[in-house]
Design a protein around this motif. Structure first.
Motif, PDB file in Angstrom:
ATOM      1  N   GLY A   1       0.756  -1.238   0.000  1.00 18.19           N
ATOM      2  CA  GLY A   1       0.000   0.000   0.000  1.00 18.19           C
ATOM      3  C   GLY A   1       0.788   1.291   0.000  1.00 18.19           C
ATOM      4  N   VAL A   2       0.516   2.147   1.001  1.00 16.57           N
ATOM      5  CA  VAL A   2       0.898   3.555   0.992  1.00 16.57           C
ATOM      6  C   VAL A   2       1.660   3.903   2.264  1.00 16.57           C
ATOM      7  CG1 VAL A   2       0.010   5.922   0.847  1.00 16.57           C
ATOM      8  CG2 VAL A   2      -1.269   4.039  -0.206  1.00 16.57           C
ATOM      9  N   SER A   3       2.693   4.727   2.122  1.00 17.86           N
ATOM     10  CA  SER A   3       3.315   5.329   3.296  1.00 17.86           C
ATOM     11  C   SER A   3       3.249   6.846   3.158  1.00 17.86           C
ATOM     12  CB  SER A   3       4.775   4.869   3.461  1.00 17.86           C
ATOM     13  OG  SER A   3       5.569   5.276   2.366  1.00 17.86           O
ATOM     14  N   LEU A   4       3.030   7.521   4.284  1.00 18.80           N
ATOM     15  CA  LEU A   4       2.954   8.977   4.331  1.00 18.80           C
ATOM     16  C   LEU A   4       3.889   9.455   5.428  1.00 18.80           C
ATOM     17  CD1 LEU A   4       1.710  11.707   3.540  1.00 18.80           C
ATOM     18  CD2 LEU A   4      -0.161  11.224   5.149  1.00 18.80           C
ATOM     19  N   ASP A   5       4.867  10.248   5.052  1.00 19.37           N
ATOM     20  CA  ASP A   5       5.847  10.742   6.020  1.00 19.37           C
ATOM     21  C   ASP A   5       5.234  11.897   6.812  1.00 19.37           C
ATOM     22  OD1 ASP A   5       8.033   8.995   5.311  1.00 19.37           O
ATOM     23  OD2 ASP A   5       8.102  10.089   3.419  1.00 19.37           O
ATOM     24  N   VAL A   6       4.911  11.613   8.060  1.00 19.46           N
ATOM     25  CA  VAL A   6       4.215  12.594   8.892  1.00 19.46           C
ATOM     26  C   VAL A   6       5.203  13.295   9.823  1.00 19.46           C
ATOM     27  CG1 VAL A   6       2.357  12.971  10.553  1.00 19.46           C
ATOM     28  CG2 VAL A   6       2.085  11.242   8.756  1.00 19.46           C
ATOM     29  N   SER A   7       5.777  12.562  10.770  1.00 18.96           N
ATOM     30  CA  SER A   7       6.695  13.177  11.740  1.00 18.96           C
ATOM     31  C   SER A   7       7.971  12.363  11.908  1.00 18.96           C
ATOM     32  CB  SER A   7       5.995  13.333  13.095  1.00 18.96           C
ATOM     33  OG  SER A   7       5.585  12.058  13.589  1.00 18.96           O
ATOM     34  N   ASN A   8       8.188  11.388  11.044  1.00 18.69           N
ATOM     35  CA  ASN A   8       9.339  10.505  11.143  1.00 18.69           C
ATOM     36  C   ASN A   8      10.644  11.239  10.843  1.00 18.69           C
ATOM     37  OD1 ASN A   8       7.695  10.151   8.496  1.00 18.69           O
ATOM     38  ND2 ASN A   8       9.817   9.798   7.868  1.00 18.69           N
ATOM     39  N   SER A   9      11.744  10.658  11.282  1.00 19.54           N
ATOM     40  CA  SER A   9      13.061  11.157  10.902  1.00 19.54           C
ATOM     41  C   SER A   9      13.289  10.916   9.414  1.00 19.54           C
ATOM     42  CB  SER A   9      14.146  10.436  11.708  1.00 19.54           C
ATOM     43  OG  SER A   9      15.427  10.746  11.195  1.00 19.54           O
ATOM     44  N   LEU A  10      13.982  11.838   8.776  1.00 20.27           N
ATOM     45  CA  LEU A  10      14.342  11.681   7.367  1.00 20.27           C
ATOM     46  C   LEU A  10      15.804  11.288   7.195  1.00 20.27           C
ATOM     47  CD1 LEU A  10      12.527  14.803   5.859  1.00 20.27           C
ATOM     48  CD2 LEU A  10      11.733  12.434   5.856  1.00 20.27           C
ATOM     49  N   GLU A  11      16.477  11.012   8.313  1.00 20.05           N
ATOM     50  CA  GLU A  11      17.916  10.764   8.262  1.00 20.05           C
ATOM     51  C   GLU A  11      18.272   9.588   7.366  1.00 20.05           C
ATOM     52  OE1 GLU A  11      21.681   9.876  11.296  1.00 20.05           O
ATOM     53  OE2 GLU A  11      19.659  10.195  12.084  1.00 20.05           O
ATOM     54  N   THR A  12      17.598   8.455   7.541  1.00 18.84           N
ATOM     55  CA  THR A  12      17.953   7.279   6.750  1.00 18.84           C
ATOM     56  C   THR A  12      17.642   7.478   5.273  1.00 18.84           C
ATOM     57  OG1 THR A  12      17.583   5.865   8.670  1.00 18.84           O
ATOM     58  CG2 THR A  12      17.665   4.776   6.548  1.00 18.84           C
ATOM     59  N   PHE A  13      16.629   8.265   4.945  1.00 22.47           N
ATOM     60  CA  PHE A  13      16.340   8.564   3.541  1.00 22.47           C
ATOM     61  C   PHE A  13      17.549   9.201   2.859  1.00 22.47           C
ATOM     62  CE2 PHE A  13      11.603   8.541   4.404  1.00 22.47           C
ATOM     63  CZ  PHE A  13      11.301   7.579   3.457  1.00 22.47           C
ATOM     64  N   GLY A  14      18.368   9.904   3.635  1.00 26.17           N
ATOM     65  CA  GLY A  14      19.539  10.540   3.061  1.00 26.17           C
ATOM     66  C   GLY A  14      20.680   9.594   2.771  1.00 26.17           C
ATOM     67  N   ALA A  15      20.529   8.312   3.158  1.00 26.67           N
ATOM     68  CA  ALA A  15      21.619   7.344   3.007  1.00 26.67           C
ATOM     69  C   ALA A  15      21.455   6.445   1.782  1.00 26.67           C
ATOM     70  CB  ALA A  15      21.717   6.481   4.266  1.00 26.67           C
ATOM     71  N   PHE A  16      20.331   6.547   1.076  1.00 27.63           N
ATOM     72  CA  PHE A  16      20.137   5.683  -0.094  1.00 27.63           C
ATOM     73  C   PHE A  16      19.166   6.340  -1.064  1.00 27.63           C
ATOM     74  CE2 PHE A  16      16.426   4.756   2.331  1.00 27.63           C
ATOM     75  CZ  PHE A  16      15.507   4.091   1.532  1.00 27.63           C
ATOM     76  N   HIS A  17      19.008   5.735  -2.214  1.00 26.05           N
ATOM     77  CA  HIS A  17      18.152   6.278  -3.272  1.00 26.05           C
ATOM     78  C   HIS A  17      16.751   5.680  -3.144  1.00 26.05           C
ATOM     79  CE1 HIS A  17      22.206   7.110  -4.710  1.00 26.05           C
ATOM     80  NE2 HIS A  17      21.685   8.013  -5.526  1.00 26.05           N
ATOM     81  N   ALA A  18      15.971   6.213  -2.234  1.00 20.04           N
ATOM     82  CA  ALA A  18      14.607   5.721  -2.028  1.00 20.04           C
ATOM     83  C   ALA A  18      13.792   5.915  -3.302  1.00 20.04           C
ATOM     84  CB  ALA A  18      13.949   6.465  -0.869  1.00 20.04           C
ATOM     85  N   CYS A  19      13.101   4.855  -3.716  1.00 21.12           N
ATOM     86  CA  CYS A  19      12.283   4.867  -4.931  1.00 21.12           C
ATOM     87  C   CYS A  19      13.108   5.218  -6.162  1.00 21.12           C
ATOM     88  CB  CYS A  19      11.107   5.833  -4.791  1.00 21.12           C
ATOM     89  SG  CYS A  19      10.050   5.487  -3.372  1.00 21.12           S
ATOM     90  N   GLY A  20      14.429   4.990  -6.079  1.00 22.80           N
ATOM     91  CA  GLY A  20      15.302   5.300  -7.205  1.00 22.80           C
ATOM     92  C   GLY A  20      15.594   6.780  -7.365  1.00 22.80           C
ATOM     93  N   LEU A  21      15.208   7.600  -6.378  1.00 21.75           N
ATOM     94  CA  LEU A  21      15.389   9.047  -6.453  1.00 21.75           C
ATOM     95  C   LEU A  21      16.607   9.489  -5.643  1.00 21.75           C
ATOM     96  CD1 LEU A  21      11.623   9.933  -5.936  1.00 21.75           C
ATOM     97  CD2 LEU A  21      12.866   9.849  -8.107  1.00 21.75           C
TER      98      LEU A  21
END
Length: 218
Positions: free
Chosen positions: A159-179
């Motif tokens: 399904g779906v994920s919605l970033d509400v109040s989570n940390s974004l730190e790990t997103f900075g370590a890889f290419h999430a969704c190829g981005l």
């Protein structure tokens, strides 16, 4: 001929659930929905930190090493899409619904899921949008919601994920969704989240029921 009665949507608020437990719950609910033992369902929850790998292009060796160095678990899953992150403070929604005649178009299903998120954001005064050729929801040039689905016998899961109040730190370590790393944003950076609905789960359930023409029950 009378219209088909509005189908029930059982809304299940599950709290914090580790990914593998939630995956098992999805599989069980999926089998029961296909068998006609339960109505359409919407599982709303948040996960412990994990990165899931969909059926899209494989994650790069560099990204895998960066995540493993952080102690982040990586799990292969059946959904479409590429790698994405889940963790505390992020709303995850797993619709397990039977797509009826007239709904059996996966592109339409994805666009409707995007619209649900856009509706939730609009309720907070945030303008969400789509980007051509990409799945998910964006605020300006940053992504706030990722979508990856699977269907079995015209019954949906994942399904779906919605970033509400989570940390974004790990997103900075890889290419999430190829981005590119750093492309993600959060709702709390754009608007005040209601204290009585901190993950926006209730708002999501209402918007989902409206867009998919279901009657929510809990």
């Amino acid at each position: 001929m009378s219209a088909e009665p509005q189908r029930e949507l059982e809304v299940l608020h599950l709290g914090r659930v580790d990914y593998l437990t939630a995956h098992r719950l999805q599989q069980e609910r999926l089998a029961r929905r296909i068998a006609g033992e339960v109505p359409d369902g919407l599982l709303l929850l948040e996960h412990d930190e994990v990165v899931t790998l969909g059926r899209g292009e494989s994650i790069s060796a560099a990204d895998r090493s960066a995540l493993e160095a952080r102690g982040v678990e990586l799990i292969d899953v059946e959904r479409g899409g590429e790698a994405t992150w889940h963790g505390p403070g992020q709303l995850v929604a797993y619709p397990i619904i039977e797509l009826r005649e007239g709904e059996r178009d996966l592109h339409r299903y994805l666009r409707t899921l995007e619209q649900v998120v856009i509706d939730v954001l609009a309720g907070l005064g945030i303008e969400g949008s789509r980007k051509d050729g990409l799945t998910g929801v964006w605020i300006d040039e940053q992504k706030v919601s990722s979508i990856g689905v699977a269907v079995r016998r015209w019954t949906t899961w994942h399904g779906v994920s919605l970033d509400v109040s989570n940390s974004l730190e790990t997103f900075g370590a890889f290419h999430a969704c190829g981005l590119e790393p750093g492309i993600m944003t959060r709702v709390v950076d754009r608007a005040q989240v209601p204290t009585d609905d901190p993950l926006l789960a209730n708002a999501f359930a209402r918007a989902f029921a409206t867009r998919f023409g279901r009657r929510p029950v809990e």
